[in-house]
Each structure stands twice: as C-alpha cells, then as structure tokens.
Design a protein around this motif. Sequence first.
Motif, PDB file in Angstrom:
ATOM      1  N   PHE A  99       0.836  -1.195   0.000  1.00 37.97           N
ATOM      2  CA  PHE A  99       0.000   0.000   0.000  1.00 37.97           C
ATOM      3  C   PHE A  99       0.878   1.254   0.000  1.00 37.97           C
ATOM      4  CE2 PHE A  99      -2.605  -3.306   1.941  1.00 37.97           C
ATOM      5  CZ  PHE A  99      -3.809  -3.136   1.277  1.00 37.97           C
ATOM      6  N   SER A 100       0.359   2.318  -0.569  1.00 45.82           N
ATOM      7  CA  SER A 100       1.066   3.592  -0.591  1.00 45.82           C
ATOM      8  C   SER A 100       0.032   4.707  -0.617  1.00 45.82           C
ATOM      9  CB  SER A 100       1.973   3.694  -1.818  1.00 45.82           C
ATOM     10  OG  SER A 100       1.191   3.776  -3.003  1.00 45.82           O
ATOM     11  N   SER A 101       0.501   5.937  -0.455  1.00 46.75           N
ATOM     12  CA  SER A 101      -0.428   7.062  -0.511  1.00 46.75           C
ATOM     13  C   SER A 101      -1.072   7.174  -1.887  1.00 46.75           C
ATOM     14  CB  SER A 101       0.301   8.373  -0.163  1.00 46.75           C
ATOM     15  OG  SER A 101       1.378   8.584  -1.063  1.00 46.75           O
ATOM     16  N   GLU A 102      -0.349   6.733  -2.939  1.00 44.60           N
ATOM     17  CA  GLU A 102      -0.908   6.772  -4.284  1.00 44.60           C
ATOM     18  C   GLU A 102      -1.846   5.598  -4.530  1.00 44.60           C
ATOM     19  OE1 GLU A 102       2.430   6.866  -3.707  1.00 44.60           O
ATOM     20  OE2 GLU A 102       2.631   9.048  -3.866  1.00 44.60           O
ATOM     21  N   ARG A 103      -1.626   4.486  -3.820  1.00 40.38           N
ATOM     22  CA  ARG A 103      -2.450   3.289  -3.991  1.00 40.38           C
ATOM     23  C   ARG A 103      -2.961   2.807  -2.631  1.00 40.38           C
ATOM     24  NH1 ARG A 103      -1.618   0.746  -8.830  1.00 40.38           N
ATOM     25  NH2 ARG A 103      -3.573  -0.298  -8.266  1.00 40.38           N
ATOM     26  N   PRO A 104      -3.889   3.549  -2.003  1.00 42.47           N
ATOM     27  CA  PRO A 104      -4.379   3.160  -0.674  1.00 42.47           C
ATOM     28  C   PRO A 104      -5.358   1.994  -0.710  1.00 42.47           C
ATOM     29  CG  PRO A 104      -5.511   5.134  -1.411  1.00 42.47           C
ATOM     30  CD  PRO A 104      -4.453   4.848  -2.439  1.00 42.47           C
ATOM     31  N   VAL A 105      -5.922   1.705  -1.879  1.00 41.24           N
ATOM     32  CA  VAL A 105      -6.861   0.588  -2.032  1.00 41.24           C
ATOM     33  C   VAL A 105      -6.341  -0.325  -3.135  1.00 41.24           C
ATOM     34  CG1 VAL A 105      -9.226  -0.104  -2.547  1.00 41.24           C
ATOM     35  CG2 VAL A 105      -8.795   2.035  -1.305  1.00 41.24           C
ATOM     36  N   LEU A 106      -6.230  -1.614  -2.825  1.00 41.97           N
ATOM     37  CA  LEU A 106      -5.692  -2.576  -3.788  1.00 41.97           C
ATOM     38  C   LEU A 106      -6.577  -3.805  -3.843  1.00 41.97           C
ATOM     39  CD1 LEU A 106      -1.921  -2.430  -2.730  1.00 41.97           C
ATOM     40  CD2 LEU A 106      -2.896  -1.433  -4.810  1.00 41.97           C
ATOM     41  N   THR A 107      -6.685  -4.392  -5.024  1.00 43.51           N
ATOM     42  CA  THR A 107      -7.389  -5.661  -5.158  1.00 43.51           C
ATOM     43  C   THR A 107      -6.457  -6.794  -4.724  1.00 43.51           C
ATOM     44  OG1 THR A 107      -6.648  -6.029  -7.424  1.00 43.51           O
ATOM     45  CG2 THR A 107      -8.685  -4.742  -7.110  1.00 43.51           C
TER      46      THR A 107
ATOM     47  N   THR B 212      -7.296  -9.473   7.369  1.00 49.25           N
ATOM     48  CA  THR B 212      -8.622  -8.865   7.419  1.00 49.25           C
ATOM     49  C   THR B 212      -9.380  -9.328   8.664  1.00 49.25           C
ATOM     50  OG1 THR B 212      -8.686  -8.778   5.000  1.00 49.25           O
ATOM     51  CG2 THR B 212     -10.790  -8.552   6.154  1.00 49.25           C
ATOM     52  N   ALA B 213      -9.228 -10.593   9.010  1.00 52.57           N
ATOM     53  CA  ALA B 213      -9.894 -11.110  10.206  1.00 52.57           C
ATOM     54  C   ALA B 213      -9.395 -10.430  11.478  1.00 52.57           C
ATOM     55  CB  ALA B 213      -9.681 -12.629  10.302  1.00 52.57           C
ATOM     56  N   ARG B 214      -8.122 -10.021  11.490  1.00 48.03           N
ATOM     57  CA  ARG B 214      -7.552  -9.347  12.652  1.00 48.03           C
ATOM     58  C   ARG B 214      -7.780  -7.845  12.653  1.00 48.03           C
ATOM     59  NH1 ARG B 214      -3.683 -11.918  15.795  1.00 48.03           N
ATOM     60  NH2 ARG B 214      -3.780  -9.969  16.984  1.00 48.03           N
ATOM     61  N   GLY B 215      -8.306  -7.309  11.577  1.00 47.06           N
ATOM     62  CA  GLY B 215      -8.540  -5.871  11.497  1.00 47.06           C
ATOM     63  C   GLY B 215      -7.362  -5.086  10.959  1.00 47.06           C
ATOM     64  N   ALA B 216      -6.300  -5.796  10.536  1.00 40.27           N
ATOM     65  CA  ALA B 216      -5.151  -5.094   9.962  1.00 40.27           C
ATOM     66  C   ALA B 216      -5.464  -4.582   8.565  1.00 40.27           C
ATOM     67  CB  ALA B 216      -3.931  -6.007   9.926  1.00 40.27           C
ATOM     68  N   LEU B 217      -6.374  -5.256   7.880  1.00 40.27           N
ATOM     69  CA  LEU B 217      -6.880  -4.809   6.592  1.00 40.27           C
ATOM     70  C   LEU B 217      -8.397  -4.742   6.648  1.00 40.27           C
ATOM     71  CD1 LEU B 217      -4.736  -6.868   4.017  1.00 40.27           C
ATOM     72  CD2 LEU B 217      -4.342  -4.540   4.817  1.00 40.27           C
ATOM     73  N   GLU B 218      -8.955  -3.907   5.809  1.00 41.35           N
ATOM     74  CA  GLU B 218     -10.410  -3.808   5.687  1.00 41.35           C
ATOM     75  C   GLU B 218     -10.781  -3.934   4.219  1.00 41.35           C
ATOM     76  OE1 GLU B 218     -11.509  -0.072   7.324  1.00 41.35           O
ATOM     77  OE2 GLU B 218     -10.974  -0.616   9.391  1.00 41.35           O
ATOM     78  N   ARG B 219     -11.952  -4.542   3.963  1.00 48.72           N
ATOM     79  CA  ARG B 219     -12.417  -4.695   2.582  1.00 48.72           C
ATOM     80  C   ARG B 219     -13.550  -3.711   2.329  1.00 48.72           C
ATOM     81  NH1 ARG B 219     -13.987 -10.424  -0.397  1.00 48.72           N
ATOM     82  NH2 ARG B 219     -13.618  -9.669  -2.532  1.00 48.72           N
ATOM     83  N   ASP B 220     -13.474  -2.991   1.216  1.00 45.81           N
ATOM     84  CA  ASP B 220     -14.527  -2.015   0.929  1.00 45.81           C
ATOM     85  C   ASP B 220     -15.611  -2.624   0.051  1.00 45.81           C
ATOM     86  OD1 ASP B 220     -13.562  -2.034  -1.676  1.00 45.81           O
ATOM     87  OD2 ASP B 220     -12.540  -0.111  -1.514  1.00 45.81           O
ATOM     88  N   GLU B 221     -16.598  -1.817  -0.299  1.00 44.99           N
ATOM     89  CA  GLU B 221     -17.762  -2.314  -1.035  1.00 44.99           C
ATOM     90  C   GLU B 221     -17.407  -2.806  -2.433  1.00 44.99           C
ATOM     91  OE1 GLU B 221     -20.532   0.861  -1.049  1.00 44.99           O
ATOM     92  OE2 GLU B 221     -20.991   0.704   1.105  1.00 44.99           O
TER      93      GLU B 221
ATOM     94  N   GLY C 130     -14.741  -4.468  -3.151  1.00 44.42           N
ATOM     95  CA  GLY C 130     -13.918  -5.667  -3.058  1.00 44.42           C
ATOM     96  C   GLY C 130     -12.448  -5.388  -2.879  1.00 44.42           C
ATOM     97  N   GLY C 131     -12.048  -4.110  -2.883  1.00 37.87           N
ATOM     98  CA  GLY C 131     -10.656  -3.753  -2.659  1.00 37.87           C
ATOM     99  C   GLY C 131     -10.303  -3.767  -1.187  1.00 37.87           C
ATOM    100  N   TYR C 132      -9.003  -3.783  -0.891  1.00 40.25           N
ATOM    101  CA  TYR C 132      -8.518  -3.816   0.490  1.00 40.25           C
ATOM    102  C   TYR C 132      -7.767  -2.527   0.800  1.00 40.25           C
ATOM    103  CZ  TYR C 132      -9.632  -8.788   0.369  1.00 40.25           C
ATOM    104  OH  TYR C 132     -10.288  -9.988   0.254  1.00 40.25           O
ATOM    105  N   ARG C 133      -7.897  -2.095   2.045  1.00 44.61           N
ATOM    106  CA  ARG C 133      -7.148  -0.938   2.535  1.00 44.61           C
ATOM    107  C   ARG C 133      -6.653  -1.249   3.941  1.00 44.61           C
ATOM    108  NH1 ARG C 133      -9.009   3.867   2.116  1.00 44.61           N
ATOM    109  NH2 ARG C 133     -10.611   3.532   0.517  1.00 44.61           N
ATOM    110  N   VAL C 134      -5.694  -0.445   4.420  1.00 49.02           N
ATOM    111  CA  VAL C 134      -5.156  -0.634   5.761  1.00 49.02           C
ATOM    112  C   VAL C 134      -6.266  -0.402   6.788  1.00 49.02           C
ATOM    113  CG1 VAL C 134      -3.533   0.278   7.461  1.00 49.02           C
ATOM    114  CG2 VAL C 134      -2.821  -0.011   5.089  1.00 49.02           C
ATOM    115  N   GLY C 135      -6.332  -1.274   7.805  1.00 51.56           N
ATOM    116  CA  GLY C 135      -7.401  -1.217   8.797  1.00 51.56           C
ATOM    117  C   GLY C 135      -7.050  -0.403  10.029  1.00 51.56           C
TER     118      GLY C 135
END
Length: 265
Positions: free
Chosen positions: A22-30, A53-62, A64-69
């Motif tokens: 992840f980066s500031s330019e790519r905060p959401v990744l598939t 994701t189960a631990r809350g370190a990542l979150e999934r958005d609507e 289907g992409g992932y971002r830092v949790g």
Amino acid sequence: MRRNPDVSPTVVGRVLDVLDAFSSERPVLTLSELSRRAGLPLSTAHRLVRELTARGALERDESGGYRVGLWLWEIASLAPHGTGLREAALPFLEDVYEATHQNVQLAVLDGAEVVYVERISGRDAIRIQTRVGGRLPAHVTGVGRVLLAFAPPQVQEDALAAPLKRYSERTISSADELRRVLADVRRDGYAISEGQIEPDAVSVAAPVYGRQDTVVAAISIVAPADATDPRTVVPAVRAAARGISRALGAPRARTPFDGVRSEPP
C-alpha cells in the motif's frame, strides 16, 4: 518496497510485504494487485490477506478492494514518536497555525528520511506533498535538514553518502553542499528551505528536544515563497519548538537562553 532480495522471505516477511504494497498513491488494492506488488503467489496472498482482514489489519470495501485497517493505526499509535509527542506538540502547532494559516508540520527522522507525525493545513494554505504518515528524503525538507543536522554523526554520514534525489532545479544534490547547509543549521538553530520540492514554497523549521536534551523531532511552517519573508517566521517556529521541548521535559528548554550545538558532525 523495502524487501531485502538477499534474504529468503519468512511468513513475517511476507505479511510485511503485503502491508508494504500500500502507498499514498495506492491506498486501495485488489487481491491480484496485492499479490503482484508483494511478489507473492495469488494463493499465498489470499491466505495472508484473509488472516489480516480477520484481525482488522486490513479492511475490505464495497468494491472488493482492500485498505489498511484501524487496528494497524491503533498499534502504530504506540510508537515512541506517536501519541505522546503529538499530544505535547498539538497545542503549539495550533497556535502557530492560528497565527499564520499556513501548513504547520511535526516530523521525526527515520534513517535518511523524515516521517510526518502531524500536520495542520488550512483551506487556503499552499498545496504541498506531505501527509501524516508520509515520508520524504530528509535533504529536501526543512524539518529533515534540522533532524539531520542534530543527528548522530554516523546517521549524517550515511545520508551524505547516499544519492540525493532531485525534485526541482534548486534541490541540493551535492554532499558537500548539504554538509555546509547542516553546519549552518547547527550554528543558527533553525533551517530555511526554499524551492527544494515545490518551487513556490518555503519552509522554516526548528528542532524539538526531549528529556535527554537530544533532538527528537522538528517542526516547520511551509508557506508561499513569493509572499513570505522566512526570517520573520523564524521566531514563531523557534518559540513553538521550545514550548514543545519544555512540554517533553527537555532541560535546555527551561533555561533563559536556547543555545545550539556548534561542533561539526
């Protein structure tokens, strides 16, 4: 990426590679993007992402992409340069912002880079590249020059030996020139950096001292170069830095005069 290609990846290393994707330019990744950017097989990336994701370190958005949790933010706030430093600094940063309505920043040194731990910016302030949690090479920023100037000699030498990335025509790209600039910062007790990244911006920075009377952070104001005489801003920046140092328990901040170290690195 900060992966060491000479070291075989461990499970921990693979997890860190996923987070480092992840980066500031790519905060959401598939998932496929995470797999590619982390250099991992898709099946391995899927397993690690599911557990994170189960631990809350990542979150999934609507989508289907992932971002830092948020869980990672909670952990990061426990860092030595995290909450305590920010809480001590915020009242002084807010005072400087109210007086200037320009960008006011707090940063710490990590190797040859600065990490911004707080930033206050108004709607009409000049646009700059920094963000909370972001990094920039120390040699191109006011806070970075202050932090390098008062860093241990080996940290300085490592930074001087590394390639100095250019962002503009005015960016310092010579180790000899940077060494002279750092000596000036130690002599003066502050740094003025103009046009090093954004050609139309000027930064004025000063050191923040901790309990051991060593520099633990730096603050700065970044304002439009064509509308700012940086030397008129120096007293406000130094006064705020001194106030933060006093709040952190720095002995030198309780004395009538704020001397600066003058020995060469």
